[in-house]
Write a protein that holds these residues in place. Structure first.
Motif, PDB file in Angstrom:
ATOM      1  N   THR A 187      -6.782   8.444  -9.663  1.00 11.77           N
ATOM      2  CA  THR A 187      -8.049   7.811 -10.035  1.00 11.77           C
ATOM      3  C   THR A 187      -9.236   8.613  -9.507  1.00 11.77           C
ATOM      4  O   THR A 187     -10.361   8.137  -9.521  1.00 11.77           O
ATOM      5  N   SER A 211      -8.854  11.109   0.430  1.00 11.75           N
ATOM      6  CA  SER A 211      -7.933  10.173  -0.225  1.00 11.75           C
ATOM      7  C   SER A 211      -8.741   8.916  -0.565  1.00 11.75           C
ATOM      8  O   SER A 211      -9.873   8.730  -0.112  1.00 11.75           O
ATOM      9  N   GLN A 242       0.048   8.510  -5.741  1.00 11.57           N
ATOM     10  CA  GLN A 242      -1.209   8.661  -6.486  1.00 11.57           C
ATOM     11  C   GLN A 242      -2.037   9.805  -5.919  1.00 11.57           C
ATOM     12  O   GLN A 242      -2.832  10.412  -6.625  1.00 11.57           O
ATOM     13  N   HIS A 243      -1.880  10.108  -4.646  1.00 12.63           N
ATOM     14  CA  HIS A 243      -2.597  11.248  -4.077  1.00 12.63           C
ATOM     15  C   HIS A 243      -1.873  12.548  -4.466  1.00 12.63           C
ATOM     16  O   HIS A 243      -2.495  13.508  -4.906  1.00 12.63           O
ATOM     17  N   ASN A 300      -0.335  15.911  10.121  1.00  6.62           N
ATOM     18  CA  ASN A 300      -0.053  14.480  10.226  1.00  6.62           C
ATOM     19  C   ASN A 300       0.699  14.224  11.529  1.00  6.62           C
ATOM     20  O   ASN A 300       1.540  15.032  11.929  1.00  6.62           O
ATOM     21  N   GLN A 354     -12.971  12.199  -4.307  1.00  8.81           N
ATOM     22  CA  GLN A 354     -11.611  11.618  -4.242  1.00  8.81           C
ATOM     23  C   GLN A 354     -10.613  12.448  -5.049  1.00  8.81           C
ATOM     24  O   GLN A 354     -10.864  12.819  -6.193  1.00  8.81           O
ATOM     25  N   VAL A 355      -9.483  12.709  -4.425  1.00  4.99           N
ATOM     26  CA  VAL A 355      -8.398  13.446  -5.085  1.00  4.99           C
ATOM     27  C   VAL A 355      -7.287  12.461  -5.419  1.00  4.99           C
ATOM     28  O   VAL A 355      -6.918  11.631  -4.586  1.00  4.99           O
ATOM     29  N   ARG A 388      -6.919   8.509   5.644  1.00  3.20           N
ATOM     30  CA  ARG A 388      -7.200   7.366   6.524  1.00  3.20           C
ATOM     31  C   ARG A 388      -6.929   7.700   7.993  1.00  3.20           C
ATOM     32  O   ARG A 388      -7.476   7.081   8.897  1.00  3.20           O
ATOM     33  N   LEU A 404      -4.646  15.062  14.314  1.00  2.00           N
ATOM     34  CA  LEU A 404      -5.671  15.905  13.684  1.00  2.00           C
ATOM     35  C   LEU A 404      -6.944  15.958  14.502  1.00  2.00           C
ATOM     36  O   LEU A 404      -7.662  16.965  14.476  1.00  2.00           O
ATOM     37  N   SER A 414      -1.001  10.438   4.043  1.00  2.00           N
ATOM     38  CA  SER A 414       0.442  10.155   4.099  1.00  2.00           C
ATOM     39  C   SER A 414       1.222  10.818   2.969  1.00  2.00           C
ATOM     40  O   SER A 414       2.365  11.224   3.145  1.00  2.00           O
ATOM     41  N   ASN A 467       0.816  -1.209   0.000  1.00  2.00           N
ATOM     42  CA  ASN A 467       0.000   0.000   0.000  1.00  2.00           C
ATOM     43  C   ASN A 467       0.859   1.273   0.000  1.00  2.00           C
ATOM     44  O   ASN A 467       0.570   2.242   0.679  1.00  2.00           O
TER      45      ASN A 467
HETATM   46  P1  FAD Z   1      -2.400   6.205   4.633  1.00  2.00           P
HETATM   47  O1  FAD Z   1      -1.336   6.026   3.632  1.00  2.00           O
HETATM   48  O2  FAD Z   1      -2.769   5.049   5.492  1.00  2.00           O
HETATM   49  O3  FAD Z   1      -1.973   7.431   5.561  1.00  2.00           O
HETATM   50  C1  FAD Z   1      -2.649   7.820   6.711  1.00  2.00           C
HETATM   51  C2  FAD Z   1      -1.823   8.938   7.347  1.00  2.00           C
HETATM   52  O4  FAD Z   1      -2.529   9.456   8.446  1.00  2.00           O
HETATM   53  C3  FAD Z   1      -0.461   8.462   7.851  1.00  2.00           C
HETATM   54  O5  FAD Z   1       0.548   9.302   7.316  1.00  2.00           O
HETATM   55  C4  FAD Z   1      -0.562   8.623   9.383  1.00  2.00           C
HETATM   56  O6  FAD Z   1       0.656   9.061   9.959  1.00  2.00           O
HETATM   57  C5  FAD Z   1      -1.611   9.711   9.490  1.00  2.00           C
HETATM   58  N1  FAD Z   1      -2.387   9.681  10.728  1.00  2.00           N
HETATM   59  C6  FAD Z   1      -2.934   8.594  11.346  1.00  2.00           C
HETATM   60  N2  FAD Z   1      -3.655   8.987  12.416  1.00  2.00           N
HETATM   61  C7  FAD Z   1      -3.541  10.343  12.472  1.00  2.00           C
HETATM   62  C8  FAD Z   1      -4.051  11.328  13.353  1.00  2.00           C
HETATM   63  N3  FAD Z   1      -4.872  11.010  14.386  1.00  2.00           N
HETATM   64  N4  FAD Z   1      -3.715  12.632  13.168  1.00  2.00           N
HETATM   65  C9  FAD Z   1      -2.895  12.982  12.127  1.00  2.00           C
HETATM   66  N5  FAD Z   1      -2.381  12.070  11.254  1.00  2.00           N
HETATM   67  C10 FAD Z   1      -2.721  10.790  11.426  1.00  2.00           C
HETATM   68  N6  FAD Z   1      -4.957   7.288  -3.406  1.00  2.00           N
HETATM   69  C11 FAD Z   1      -5.563   8.500  -3.449  1.00  2.00           C
HETATM   70  O7  FAD Z   1      -5.634   9.215  -2.439  1.00  2.00           O
HETATM   71  N7  FAD Z   1      -6.123   8.934  -4.621  1.00  2.00           N
HETATM   72  C12 FAD Z   1      -6.098   8.230  -5.761  1.00  2.00           C
HETATM   73  O8  FAD Z   1      -6.635   8.669  -6.777  1.00  2.00           O
HETATM   74  C13 FAD Z   1      -5.447   6.950  -5.748  1.00  2.00           C
HETATM   75  N8  FAD Z   1      -5.351   6.209  -6.860  1.00  2.00           N
HETATM   76  C14 FAD Z   1      -4.679   5.018  -6.810  1.00  2.00           C
HETATM   77  C15 FAD Z   1      -4.492   4.298  -7.993  1.00  2.00           C
HETATM   78  C16 FAD Z   1      -3.796   3.113  -7.973  1.00  2.00           C
HETATM   79  C17 FAD Z   1      -3.612   2.358  -9.264  1.00  2.00           C
HETATM   80  C18 FAD Z   1      -3.254   2.636  -6.755  1.00  2.00           C
HETATM   81  C19 FAD Z   1      -2.474   1.346  -6.722  1.00  2.00           C
HETATM   82  C20 FAD Z   1      -3.426   3.341  -5.583  1.00  2.00           C
HETATM   83  C21 FAD Z   1      -4.136   4.538  -5.593  1.00  2.00           C
HETATM   84  N9  FAD Z   1      -4.317   5.291  -4.434  1.00  2.00           N
HETATM   85  C22 FAD Z   1      -4.905   6.509  -4.501  1.00  2.00           C
HETATM   86  C23 FAD Z   1      -3.941   4.764  -3.101  1.00  2.00           C
HETATM   87  C24 FAD Z   1      -2.608   5.280  -2.632  1.00  2.00           C
HETATM   88  O9  FAD Z   1      -1.572   4.430  -3.088  1.00  2.00           O
HETATM   89  C25 FAD Z   1      -2.554   5.293  -1.093  1.00  2.00           C
HETATM   90  O10 FAD Z   1      -2.847   4.014  -0.605  1.00  2.00           O
HETATM   91  C26 FAD Z   1      -3.526   6.298  -0.475  1.00  2.00           C
HETATM   92  O11 FAD Z   1      -3.379   7.581  -1.071  1.00  2.00           O
HETATM   93  C27 FAD Z   1      -3.250   6.409   1.025  1.00  2.00           C
HETATM   94  O12 FAD Z   1      -4.269   7.189   1.588  1.00  2.00           O
HETATM   95  P2  FAD Z   1      -4.025   7.912   2.969  1.00  2.00           P
HETATM   96  O13 FAD Z   1      -2.855   8.817   2.884  1.00  2.00           O
HETATM   97  O14 FAD Z   1      -5.335   8.500   3.380  1.00  2.00           O
HETATM   98  O15 FAD Z   1      -3.754   6.683   3.974  1.00  2.00           O
END
Ligand code: FAD
Length: 305
Positions: free
Chosen positions: A239, A221, A258-259, A273, A235-236, A196, A292, A254, A125
């Motif tokens: 995709t 995300s 892709q984001h 974060n 969604q940003v 997330r 947050l 994070s 991931n």
């Molecule tokens: P995570 O990577 O799990 O990050 C969560 C973050 O929150 C971590 O940095 C953590 O430190 C922080 N956190 C946790 N708790 C707290 C708290 N209480 N206070 C402050 N910070 C906290 N992703 C997209 O977003 N958009 C897309 O369009 C997209 N397209 C994709 C296309 C493909 C083909 C693939 C394979 C993946 C795609 N993804 C996309 C998914 C992408 O790879 C990541 O998995 C996704 O962006 C992670 O989302 P996230 O940062 O919300 O979650």
């Protein structure tokens, strides 16, 4: 090292991702030629040779015919790398070409070690990266969107390519536009996005309250959308929607590639974060290391006052 870059032409226009392939070739000093199935007079910006097959004859999408055309160019150029975008077009055709040529295929490449000829791809991931070494000299790769800076310059030397004998059992009927529902984030001046890190659906409200206080839109995300916490139209990312607001606030995101590809052109980026090493810090103008769930409600209250 020679690279054949497979450009994409869709609905009468060159897809911008094609120029990320050029950026990849430039970054690593590769000797590159391009391939497109495009209309006569298509505006292609590239400083080098471009093989062009007629989109009127071969249509903008036909995996059998495009594969045959690409293999013809491979025979002529004998490239070390055959490079596609990691797009639905790339996914469909890259691996057919690799299977026909019996060469290695590596998808979602985000970096390249030219000396070792190894490719870096995300895993777990996007929490880790792995280094992959192909076992064949020739390699087919797909490049992750947003991993390389697009390069759009120069006038190509066009060489037409035609395969009168090529046959296909499929017929391209046209593109169907996705129905536009929900919010158009591309016109928003302020976007506050939930990642997330919000932890659960109810906590999205904390992020939405900040967006409302600023007169902005809520973004998200992908995991937040996949979990059903926020409508998919918000969604940003690659995709989702590609946005460039005046202010983008990422809460608990994070900074996966892709984001970032969907928001890094924002004018001013604030990221909140609790992990001080989160990759989003690399694009943030202001990086707040905080929980947050504690920080955002206080900020919202201050802004309201
Ligand atoms: P995570 O990577 O799990 O990050 C969560 C973050 O929150 C971590 O940095 C953590 O430190 C922080 N956190 C946790 N708790 C707290 C708290 N209480 N206070 C402050 N910070 C906290 N992703 C997209 O977003 N958009 C897309 O369009 C997209 N397209 C994709 C296309 C493909 C083909 C693939 C394979 C993946 C795609 N993804 C996309 C998914 C992408 O790879 C990541 O998995 C996704 O962006 C992670 O989302 P996230 O940062 O919300 O979650």
């Amino acid at each position: 090292m020679k690279a054949l870059l497979i450009g994409e032409y869709k609905q009468g226009k060159v897809e911008e991702s094609s120029y990320e392939l050029v950026g990849f070739a430039k970054q690593f000093g590769l000797d590159a030629v391009m391939f497109f199935v495009a209309d006569d007079g298509a505006e292609i910006k590239f400083d080098g040779k471009v093989y062009v097959a007629d989109a009127g004859k071969y249509t903008e999408y036909n995996p059998d015919l495009h594969k045959a055309l690409i293999e013809e160019v491979v025979n002529k150029e004998n490239p070390d790398l055959i490079v596609f975008s990691h797009s639905s077009y790339g996914w469909d055709i890259a691996f057919r070409v690799a299977a026909d040529l019996k060469v290695a295929a590596i998808s979602e490449v985000v970096d390249f070690n030219k000396d070792e000829k190894t490719f870096i791809v995300p895993c777990c991931n996007s929490k880790f990266r792995r280094e992959v070494k192909p076992k064949t000299d020739k390699v087919v790769v797909t490049l992750q969107g947003g991993a390389f800076q697009p390069v759009m310059e120069g006038s190509p030397q066009i060489e037409k390519i035609d395969l009168p004998e090529a046959k296909s059992n499929v017929e391209f009927l046209g593109f169907v536009e996705k129905e536009k529902t929900g919010v158009d984030l591309t016109s928003a001046e302020i976007i506050v996005s939930a990642g997330r890190g919000v932890g659960k659906k109810e906590n999205v409200e904390i992020v939405k309250a900040l967006a409302d206080a600023l007169g902005g839109e809520l973004g998200a995300s992908r995991p937040v959308v996949d979990a059903g916490w926020v409508d998919p139209s918000r969604q940003v990312g690659t995709t989702g929607q590609i946005v460039a607001p005046k202010l983008y606030i990422a809460c608990g995101i994070s900074g996966a590639i892709q984001h970032l590809a969907g928001m890094k052109k924002s004018n001013f980026i604030v990221a909140i974060n609790k992990d001080k090493d989160a990759p989003i810090s690399e694009v943030a103008d202001v990086f707040v290391v905080a929980d947050l769930l504690e920080f955002v409600p206080v900020l919202t209250e201050k802004l309201k006052k």
